[in-house]
Design an enzyme around this catalytic site. Structure first.
Site, PDB file in Angstrom:
ATOM      1  N   ALA A  37      -7.040   7.138 -29.607  1.00  0.00           N
ATOM      2  CA  ALA A  37      -7.894   6.477 -28.620  1.00  0.00           C
ATOM      3  C   ALA A  37      -9.291   6.280 -29.185  1.00  0.00           C
ATOM      4  O   ALA A  37      -9.694   6.954 -30.136  1.00  0.00           O
ATOM      5  CB  ALA A  37      -7.978   7.303 -27.335  1.00  0.00           C
ATOM      6  N   TYR A  38     -10.012   5.351 -28.591  1.00  0.00           N
ATOM      7  CA  TYR A  38     -11.445   5.220 -28.841  1.00  0.00           C
ATOM      8  C   TYR A  38     -12.135   6.080 -27.796  1.00  0.00           C
ATOM      9  O   TYR A  38     -12.077   5.782 -26.605  1.00  0.00           O
ATOM     10  CB  TYR A  38     -11.867   3.752 -28.700  1.00  0.00           C
ATOM     11  CG  TYR A  38     -13.309   3.478 -29.084  1.00  0.00           C
ATOM     12  CD1 TYR A  38     -13.617   2.829 -30.271  1.00  0.00           C
ATOM     13  CD2 TYR A  38     -14.376   3.850 -28.250  1.00  0.00           C
ATOM     14  CE1 TYR A  38     -14.927   2.554 -30.630  1.00  0.00           C
ATOM     15  CE2 TYR A  38     -15.687   3.592 -28.604  1.00  0.00           C
ATOM     16  CZ  TYR A  38     -15.956   2.947 -29.796  1.00  0.00           C
ATOM     17  OH  TYR A  38     -17.254   2.683 -30.151  1.00  0.00           O
TER      18      TYR A  38
ATOM     19  N   TYR B 249     -15.152   2.673 -21.346  1.00  0.00           N
ATOM     20  CA  TYR B 249     -14.105   3.623 -21.745  1.00  0.00           C
ATOM     21  C   TYR B 249     -13.080   3.795 -20.633  1.00  0.00           C
ATOM     22  O   TYR B 249     -11.865   3.671 -20.861  1.00  0.00           O
ATOM     23  CB  TYR B 249     -14.748   4.958 -22.104  1.00  0.00           C
ATOM     24  CG  TYR B 249     -13.760   6.077 -22.334  1.00  0.00           C
ATOM     25  CD1 TYR B 249     -12.903   6.062 -23.429  1.00  0.00           C
ATOM     26  CD2 TYR B 249     -13.675   7.153 -21.455  1.00  0.00           C
ATOM     27  CE1 TYR B 249     -11.989   7.080 -23.641  1.00  0.00           C
ATOM     28  CE2 TYR B 249     -12.770   8.182 -21.661  1.00  0.00           C
ATOM     29  CZ  TYR B 249     -11.924   8.135 -22.761  1.00  0.00           C
ATOM     30  OH  TYR B 249     -11.012   9.146 -22.967  1.00  0.00           O
TER      31      TYR B 249
ATOM     32  N   ASP C 176      -9.839  11.297 -16.961  1.00  0.00           N
ATOM     33  CA  ASP C 176     -10.459  11.376 -15.638  1.00  0.00           C
ATOM     34  C   ASP C 176     -11.449  10.232 -15.407  1.00  0.00           C
ATOM     35  O   ASP C 176     -11.842   9.973 -14.270  1.00  0.00           O
ATOM     36  CB  ASP C 176     -11.179  12.721 -15.468  1.00  0.00           C
ATOM     37  CG  ASP C 176     -12.247  12.965 -16.527  1.00  0.00           C
ATOM     38  OD1 ASP C 176     -12.061  12.523 -17.679  1.00  0.00           O
ATOM     39  OD2 ASP C 176     -13.259  13.614 -16.217  1.00  0.00           O
TER      40      ASP C 176
ATOM     41  N   TRP D  99     -12.375  16.615 -20.293  1.00  0.00           N
ATOM     42  CA  TRP D  99     -13.226  17.613 -20.946  1.00  0.00           C
ATOM     43  C   TRP D  99     -12.475  18.338 -22.065  1.00  0.00           C
ATOM     44  O   TRP D  99     -12.455  19.563 -22.143  1.00  0.00           O
ATOM     45  CB  TRP D  99     -13.742  18.608 -19.927  1.00  0.00           C
ATOM     46  CG  TRP D  99     -14.649  18.069 -18.862  1.00  0.00           C
ATOM     47  CD1 TRP D  99     -14.680  16.796 -18.353  1.00  0.00           C
ATOM     48  CD2 TRP D  99     -15.663  18.783 -18.137  1.00  0.00           C
ATOM     49  NE1 TRP D  99     -15.628  16.682 -17.376  1.00  0.00           N
ATOM     50  CE2 TRP D  99     -16.249  17.902 -17.218  1.00  0.00           C
ATOM     51  CE3 TRP D  99     -16.106  20.096 -18.177  1.00  0.00           C
ATOM     52  CZ2 TRP D  99     -17.265  18.281 -16.353  1.00  0.00           C
ATOM     53  CZ3 TRP D  99     -17.106  20.483 -17.308  1.00  0.00           C
ATOM     54  CH2 TRP D  99     -17.695  19.583 -16.405  1.00  0.00           C
TER      55      TRP D  99
ATOM     56  N   GLN E 230      -8.160  15.827 -32.070  1.00  0.00           N
ATOM     57  CA  GLN E 230      -8.019  17.165 -31.488  1.00  0.00           C
ATOM     58  C   GLN E 230      -6.591  17.406 -30.986  1.00  0.00           C
ATOM     59  O   GLN E 230      -5.944  18.391 -31.365  1.00  0.00           O
ATOM     60  CB  GLN E 230      -8.997  17.336 -30.318  1.00  0.00           C
ATOM     61  CG  GLN E 230     -10.458  17.339 -30.715  1.00  0.00           C
ATOM     62  CD  GLN E 230     -11.335  17.756 -29.546  1.00  0.00           C
ATOM     63  OE1 GLN E 230     -11.597  18.928 -29.319  1.00  0.00           O
ATOM     64  NE2 GLN E 230     -11.786  16.769 -28.785  1.00  0.00           N
TER      65      GLN E 230
ATOM     66  N   ASP F 228      -1.331   1.385 -38.430  1.00  0.00           N
ATOM     67  CA  ASP F 228      -2.368   0.718 -37.643  1.00  0.00           C
ATOM     68  C   ASP F 228      -1.748   0.300 -36.312  1.00  0.00           C
ATOM     69  O   ASP F 228      -0.998  -0.681 -36.244  1.00  0.00           O
ATOM     70  CB  ASP F 228      -2.887  -0.501 -38.398  1.00  0.00           C
ATOM     71  CG  ASP F 228      -3.967  -1.264 -37.628  1.00  0.00           C
ATOM     72  OD1 ASP F 228      -4.318  -0.819 -36.504  1.00  0.00           O
ATOM     73  OD2 ASP F 228      -4.448  -2.287 -38.138  1.00  0.00           O
TER      74      ASP F 228
ATOM     75  N   LYS G 135      -9.097   2.563 -20.712  1.00  0.00           N
ATOM     76  CA  LYS G 135      -8.024   3.560 -20.610  1.00  0.00           C
ATOM     77  C   LYS G 135      -7.107   3.256 -19.431  1.00  0.00           C
ATOM     78  O   LYS G 135      -5.883   3.426 -19.527  1.00  0.00           O
ATOM     79  CB  LYS G 135      -8.618   4.964 -20.482  1.00  0.00           C
ATOM     80  CG  LYS G 135      -9.281   5.486 -21.754  1.00  0.00           C
ATOM     81  CD  LYS G 135      -8.304   5.649 -22.915  1.00  0.00           C
ATOM     82  CE  LYS G 135      -7.393   6.848 -22.725  1.00  0.00           C
ATOM     83  NZ  LYS G 135      -6.482   7.030 -23.899  1.00  0.00           N
TER      84      LYS G 135
END
Length: 283
Positions: free
Chosen positions: A61-62, A126, A103, A151, A11, A37, A130
């Site tokens: 990111a995952y 997660y 967040d 979000w 995104q 990679d 991060k």
């Protein structure tokens, strides 16, 4: 400058590419896993040196929050280890890095918007990975800027806005959580903020960015349906306990944006204004 954008098919990566045409003074190398990679340290170093990269915006990111609970190793590799590789490679050249974070580094027990210096306490794989990625990037490259967001949605990829539009058209009733509070963030607004930092100069440190305002997922869904003209679907509020998930979500994750607004002189739109811009492009 020569700027590497990772995760270009996601995104935010797509939004970065969309805005690149407004900043033709730089050369961009848009990569995803097929081109680079980022979990391969040697490949990262070669790419950064061969293309004389001056700065990196790591959009990769995952992000499958629930799947991460059972895929800790892969999640850690992408969210923690890889940012360290990227930061080390560009740091050796005296360059800068913008690492996108989340967040989810907070446990969500606050009742006032989180400032950058608030204590971190992730309660999911997660969020933990991060946070580790933030720390790895800052250790490896002194010119690292961390931007925590929340979000995220856009016209690209799969996201909450697209899902709620689809379900609103398919179903007569939807249950959506009302007791998790945060702020929707239009990825194009985040991309604009990133370009503001690139143009004015990347200032190291931690920053928060989301759109303005506050909402629950229930409020967000109601606004999505209103702006998409969906009237036949009833949206029913749910408690978090009624919709259990493998990963815990922060019940309150509103971010204070004062620092990034003051540092770069940017105006951030209210989330409903940005949602309207996005939905108009989707319909």
């Amino acid at each position: 400058m020569n700027i590497l954008i990772t995760g270009c098919n996601g995104q935010l990566g797509n939004e970065m590419q969309h805005l690149e045409r407004e900043h033709p003074e730089h050369t961009y190398f848009n990569t995803d896993v097929q081109e680079l990679d980022i979990t391969d340290s040697d490949a990262v170093c070669r790419f950064v040196d061969d293309h004389q990269i001056d700065g990196i915006v790591n959009c990769a990111a995952y992000t499958a929050v629930d799947k991460a609970e059972d895929n800790r190793q892969l999640c850690d590799l992408l969210n923690h280890v890889a940012p360290g590789y990227l930061a080390e490679a560009v740091g050796r050249r005296g360059g800068w890095m913008i690492q996108i974070s989340t967040d989810y580094v907070f446990d969500g027990t606050a009742h006032l918007p989180y400032v950058e210096t608030a204590p971190v306490c992730p309660n999911s794989v997660y969020g933990s990975t991060k946070l580790a990625g933030e720390e790895a990037a800052q250790r490896a490259c002194p010119r690292t800027m961390i931007i925590r967001t929340a979000w995220l949605y856009s016209t690209f990829g799969n996201n909450f806005v697209k899902t709620m539009i689809r379900l609103g058209k398919e179903k007569s009733e939807l249950g959506v959580i009302f007791d998790q509070i945060g702020t929707p963030t239009y990825a194009r607004d985040l991309a604009r903020a990133i370009f503001a930092a690139i143009v004015q100069g990347v200032n190291p440190g931690i920053y928060h960015f989301s759109n303005e305002g506050v909402a629950s997922w229930y409020d967000f869904t109601k606004a999505i349906h209103r702006q998409a003209g969906i009237t036949a679907c009833r949206v029913r509020p749910l408690h978090t306990a009624e919709y259990p998930t493998p990963a815990a979500r922060p019940p309150y994750s509103v971010l204070d944006k004062t620092k990034i607004k003051q540092t770069y002189g940017i105006d951030i739109p209210h989330w409903e204004e940005s949602l309207a811009e996005c939905v108009s492009q989707l319909m």
